[in-house]
Write an enzyme that holds these catalytic residues in place. Structure first.
Site, PDB file in Angstrom:
ATOM      1  N   ARG A 182       3.297  13.511  -8.443  1.00 46.19           N
ATOM      2  CA  ARG A 182       3.878  11.659  -8.950  1.00 46.19           C
ATOM      3  C   ARG A 182       3.668  12.010  -9.751  1.00 46.19           C
ATOM      4  O   ARG A 182       2.425  11.323  -9.931  1.00 46.19           O
ATOM      5  CB  ARG A 182       3.970  10.953  -7.672  1.00 46.19           C
ATOM      6  CG  ARG A 182       4.259   9.318  -8.141  1.00 46.19           C
ATOM      7  CD  ARG A 182       4.358   9.080  -6.373  1.00 46.19           C
ATOM      8  NE  ARG A 182       2.909   7.986  -5.968  1.00 46.19           N
ATOM      9  CZ  ARG A 182       2.790   7.464  -5.370  1.00 46.19           C
ATOM     10  NH1 ARG A 182       3.618   6.443  -4.676  1.00 46.19           N
ATOM     11  NH2 ARG A 182       1.811   6.408  -5.616  1.00 46.19           N
ATOM     12  N   ASP A 468      -4.798   0.192  -3.640  1.00 43.63           N
ATOM     13  CA  ASP A 468      -3.483   1.302  -5.022  1.00 43.63           C
ATOM     14  C   ASP A 468      -2.676  -0.256  -5.119  1.00 43.63           C
ATOM     15  O   ASP A 468      -3.266  -1.078  -4.804  1.00 43.63           O
ATOM     16  CB  ASP A 468      -3.052   2.166  -4.545  1.00 43.63           C
ATOM     17  CG  ASP A 468      -1.533   1.900  -4.101  1.00 43.63           C
ATOM     18  OD1 ASP A 468      -1.048   1.033  -3.789  1.00 43.63           O
ATOM     19  OD2 ASP A 468      -1.036   3.365  -3.748  1.00 43.63           O
TER      20      ASP A 468
END
EC number: 2.3.3.9
Length: 567
Positions: A182, A468
């Site tokens: 990603r 996160d």
């Protein structure tokens, strides 16, 4: 994009002994390292520069379109389905067939591109590992370049990690997860690499360097003739997907590989994108392998999209789960859309981590994971995400109990009932209450995550969850929204307004953080700096687009060291 002047840059001395060999128009301002130089080769940088030059104006235009959409929403408009693209939504087209190498994705693990993490994730028993340059990584120069080295070693099968503290060497098993990567979102710059006088686009650096060095090896060893495979974050509409499709076309042409070799799963993690799922798949139809419910960022995007709507205030973040009507509708429509187009519908993240010192709490956490995954697989999802290797077995059992030996549910669960979902279903106001504990948790998580991010960690275990950037963003924008509209904490009988207590809450939570982490760690960490940034972002009159855009200025270091951009 960050302008040239943002970092007070002056030209480096021509006496530099160590320097990267760069093509014309490319300027590397990050620290020189011989290992990094093996990634930052002249040819690889030329490929990144070619991508930047061809697509930078398209990207800038897409970012301007985001601003225009935000203006409309702030003036009272609601996102919805585009009448101009109804023909795409109602058409009978399908995406290219799913490559055999990734037909079965029932459990995927995610994590940053750190060396030990990559080995453990690939060995975890998951079907896929999504190696993350985005929300789980603090994008320092060291992290980004070491991440590229780590991925190259992983694709080559040579990656090892010597953990001296545990006197243990980590290496890959014979059977490993399929690797997806990603890159960062379109909005993030890479301020250590300038191309033609402006910072490069972060995602083009991440994608370009990884693709250039690994496409041939990956296709031979992991992709069974396809690949590399990617996850694409933060998009808001099909215009942005079209740019990615063109990037993939250009990369395939450069490499001399078949069109449609590269495959990508798009994270539907912004509210505007849920109304563009068919259109996003259509633009990427030769390169698509599905959509994913990026549910934490989706909640963040809900608040951000409706920042000008005082009638759409969120309850405590812990109450905004998949049982909320707007969240369940989003998941159901995603499954229906993906299966209609012949690709995977991936479920959301299980953020729990094993609780080693409390068996009862650990079992309760795992039971929550089981229930969440049972809901996903029964709804028709083809796979799900986990943040920790300790969850893989549990998630795998749940999906296999329903799916058996079938690699996915694309053909068997069509979810035609979801064709009746309306804009109102997708926008329904979440139900719940706001509490002092919710405010405290948001404050504590936001500050601690940001402190870790500023010191190089983008994935942080806090209170038995893996946090996160997405979960930190929810904390930030929720407090901002509550402060902006002088919200009353109505869930615990206190009846106080957030504005009257926020300053005191910040002080008390900072004291609690110091007690929890210990005075020594608190002193060495960047908790005070994080508190300052987080508090400013919560109290500013205009909501910052992303927590990490402002904080990024604090981790950019240009070399030679006397030319530092640290603000």
């Amino acid at each position: 994009m960050i302008g040239l002047g943002s970092y007070g840059y002056t030209a480096p001395s021509s006496k530099k002994i160590n320097a990267y060999d760069v093509p014309q128009g490319v300027d590397i301002r990050g620290r020189f390292d011989e290992e990094f130089a093996k990634i930052l080769t002249k040819d690889a940088l030329q490929f990144v520069a070619d991508l930047q030059r061809e697509f930078r104006n398209h990207i800038k235009y897409a970012m301007e379109c985001r601003k225009e959409a935000k203006r409309r929403y702030n003036e009272g408009a609601l996102p919805g389905f585009d009448p101009a693209t109804r023909y795409i939504r109602e058409g009978k087209w399908t995406c290219a067939p799913v490559p055999p190498a990734v037909a079965d994705r029932r459990v995927e693990i995610t994590g940053p591109v750190e060396r030990k993490m990559i080995i453990n994730a690939l060995n975890s028993g998951a079907k896929v590992f999504m190696a993350d340059f985005e929300d789980a990584l603090s994008p320092s120069w060291e992290n980004l370049m070491r991440g590229q080295i780590n991925l190259k070693d992983a694709v080559e099968g040579t990656i090892t990690f010597n953990d001296k503290a545990r006197n243990r060497v980590y290496k890959l098993n014979n059977e490993i997860a399929r690797l997806f990567v990603r890159p960062r979102g379109w909005h993030l710059p890479e301020a250590h690499i300038f191309i033609d006088g402006e910072p490069a686009t972060g995602c083009l650096v991440d994608f370009g360097l990884y693709f250039y060095h690994n496409y041939a090896n990956f296709r031979n060893t992991q992709g069974q003739g396809f690949g590399p495979f990617f996850y694409l974050p933060k998009m808001e509409n099909s215009r942005e997907a079209k740019i990615w499709n063109s990037v993939f076309d250009k990369a395939e042409k450069m490499a001399g590989i078949e069109k449609g070799s590269i495959r990508a799963t798009v994270l539907i993690e912004t509210l505007p994108a849920v109304f563009q799922m068919d259109e996003i798949l259509y633009e990427l139809r030769d390169h698509s392998v599905g959509l994913n419910c990026g549910r934490w960022d989706y909640i963040f995007s809900y608040v951000k999209t409706f920042q000008g709507h005082p009638d759409r205030l969120l309850p405590d973040r812990g109450q905004v789960g998949m049982t909320q009507h707007f969240m369940r509708s989003y998941s159901d429509l995603l499954i229906r859309t993906c299966h209609r187009r012949g690709v995977h519908a991936m479920g959301g993240m299980a953020a729990q981590i094993p609780i080693r010192d409390d068996p009862a709490a650990n079992e309760a956490a795992f039971e929550l994971v089981r229930k969440d995954k049972q809901r996903e697989v029964k709804a028709g999802h083809d796979g799900t995400w986990a943040a920790h290797p300790g969850l893989i077995k549990t998630c795998m059992e749940v999906f296999t109990n329903t799916m058996g030996s079938s690699p996915n549910q694309i053909e068997t669960v069509k979810r035609d009932d979801a064709s009746n979902l309306t804009e109102d279903d997708l926008l329904q106001r979440p139900r719940g209450v706001r509490t002092m504990e919710g405010l405290r948790l948001n404050t504590r998580v936001g500050i601690q995550y940001l402190a870790a991010w500023l010191t190089g960690s983008g994935s942080v275990p806090l209170y038995n969850l893996m946090e996160d950037a997405a979960t930190a963003e929810i904390s930030r924008v929720q407090i901002w929204q509550w402060l902006k509209y002088s919200v009353e904490l109505d869930g615990d009988g206190l009846g106080v307004r957030v504005n009257h207590v926020f300053g005191r809450v910040v002080e008390e939570e900072m004291a609690r953080i110091e007690r929890e982490v210990g005075k020594e760690k608190f002193k060495k960490g960047m908790y005070k700096e994080a508190c300052k940034i987080f508090t400013r972002q919560c109290t500013t009159s205009t909501l910052d687009e992303f927590l990490t855009l402002d904080a990024y200025n604090y981790i950019v270091i240009h070399h030679p060291k006397d030319v530092s951009s640290k603000l």
